[in-house]
Design a protein around this motif. Structure first.
Motif, short mmCIF file in Angstrom:
data_model
loop_
_atom_site.label_atom_id
_atom_site.label_comp_id
_atom_site.label_asym_id
_atom_site.label_seq_id
_atom_site.Cartn_x
_atom_site.Cartn_y
_atom_site.Cartn_z
N ALA A 106 0.61 -0.99 0.02
CA ALA A 106 -0.09 -0.06 -0.08
C ALA A 106 0.75 1.13 -0.24
O ALA A 106 0.43 2.13 -0.44
CB ALA A 106 -1.04 -0.24 1.19
N ILE A 107 2.16 1.26 0.39
CA ILE A 107 2.41 2.08 0.45
C ILE A 107 3.94 2.58 -0.74
O ILE A 107 3.60 3.43 -1.11
CB ILE A 107 3.95 1.88 2.35
CG1 ILE A 107 2.92 2.94 3.28
CG2 ILE A 107 4.51 3.26 1.32
CD1 ILE A 107 3.35 1.99 4.74
N ALA A 108 4.15 0.65 -1.43
CA ALA A 108 5.17 1.15 -2.07
C ALA A 108 4.81 1.13 -3.70
O ALA A 108 5.83 2.19 -4.94
CB ALA A 108 5.34 -0.66 -1.79
N TRP A 109 3.74 0.63 -3.13
CA TRP A 109 3.12 0.70 -4.94
C TRP A 109 3.01 2.12 -5.93
O TRP A 109 3.58 2.56 -6.86
CB TRP A 109 2.24 0.02 -5.85
CG TRP A 109 0.86 0.92 -5.37
CD1 TRP A 109 0.24 0.68 -4.20
CD2 TRP A 109 -0.44 1.56 -6.14
NE1 TRP A 109 -1.18 1.32 -4.45
CE2 TRP A 109 -1.56 1.62 -5.90
CE3 TRP A 109 0.14 2.14 -7.63
CZ2 TRP A 109 -2.15 2.40 -5.94
CZ3 TRP A 109 -1.14 2.85 -8.46
CH2 TRP A 109 -1.94 3.53 -7.42
N PRO A 110 3.26 3.34 -4.88
CA PRO A 110 2.38 4.88 -5.22
C PRO A 110 3.90 5.66 -5.51
O PRO A 110 3.67 5.76 -6.65
CB PRO A 110 1.65 5.14 -4.38
CG PRO A 110 1.19 4.35 -3.08
CD PRO A 110 1.72 3.07 -3.21
N ILE A 111 4.85 4.43 -4.43
CA ILE A 111 6.38 5.07 -4.57
C ILE A 111 7.09 4.65 -5.99
O ILE A 111 7.87 5.54 -6.52
CB ILE A 111 7.22 4.43 -3.37
CG1 ILE A 111 6.55 5.66 -2.51
CG2 ILE A 111 7.91 4.61 -3.72
CD1 ILE A 111 6.76 5.22 -0.84
N LYS A 112 6.74 3.44 -5.98
CA LYS A 112 7.22 2.44 -6.95
C LYS A 112 6.60 3.43 -8.36
O LYS A 112 7.37 3.27 -9.60
CB LYS A 112 6.55 1.35 -7.10
CG LYS A 112 7.50 0.83 -8.52
CD LYS A 112 8.48 0.57 -9.06
CE LYS A 112 8.62 -0.76 -10.04
NZ LYS A 112 10.46 -0.52 -10.40
N LEU A 113 5.93 3.93 -8.45
CA LEU A 113 4.67 4.63 -9.71
C LEU A 113 5.24 5.45 -10.03
O LEU A 113 5.76 5.89 -11.24
CB LEU A 113 3.24 4.86 -9.60
CG LEU A 113 2.07 5.27 -10.59
CD1 LEU A 113 2.79 4.10 -11.74
CD2 LEU A 113 0.69 5.27 -10.50
#
Length: 188
Positions: free
Chosen positions: A161-168
């Protein structure tokens, strides 16, 4: 220091045969008078100097072409990565939205967000939990290995939930950077 050779012995400057020789071309060995020797900082005759300049220009053009190709490949790779992240996260978010929508809009958003991030959270959890850590987790849960995997799945959802917006965001940043670099390279 080179000895001066008199032109009257048949060994004058390649350009000015009547002048005294004070140097030779560092590449081809042609005799040069003082004027010819001081003409080029490289201590080369005119033809060797022109060849040196042509070689440097060719090397520069080759390097420039290689940089352009590298930038093009970087842009292509970063664009593929952005598309991959967007598609995977988007599909999983739609599935999450569909699952959560049956319970209300608030749950739909939460489910979409958690499911969209799951692959990125799973990847991070697998990097953190090497085989030894997973073994300890299974031992701590006393033969209930399924509990260890449920914990791992739960952590993957939370971290994702935290990682994917950062990855995007990172993927978008790389694509924008690649475009900027490509523009700068193409300007020169």
């Amino acid at each position: 220091m080179k000895t001066e050779v008199k032109a009257n012995v048949g060994m004058g400057c390649y350009e000015h045969p009547e002048r005294t020789v004070v140097a030779t071309c560092n590449k081809c060995g042609k005799f040069m008078c003082k004027e010819c020797a001081e003409k080029n900082q490289s201590k080369l005759c005119d033809s060797c100097e022109q060849q040196r300049i042509a070689n440097e220009k060719q090397q520069y053009e080759n390097k420039k072409a290689q940089v352009k190709q590298n930038v093009k490949n970087y842009k292509k790779d970063t664009t593929k990565e952005l598309i991959k992240v967007a598609i995977i996260s988007g599909v999983l978010a739609i599935i999450g939205w569909s699952i959560g929508n049956s319970d209300g809009a608030g749950n739909a958003f939460t489910m979409a967000w958690l499911l969209a991030g799951f692959p990125w959270g799973w990847k991070i959890i697998n990097q953190i939990m090497d085989g030894n850590m997973m073994t300890w987790l299974i031992i701590l849960t006393e033969k209930f290995w399924i509990v260890a995997y449920i914990i791992k799945f739960g952590l993957a959802f939370l971290i994702g939930a935290i990682a994917w917006p950062i990855k995007l965001g990172i993927s978008i940043y790389h694509v924008v950077s690649a475009k900027r670099i490509e523009n700068k390279v193409n300007e020169k």
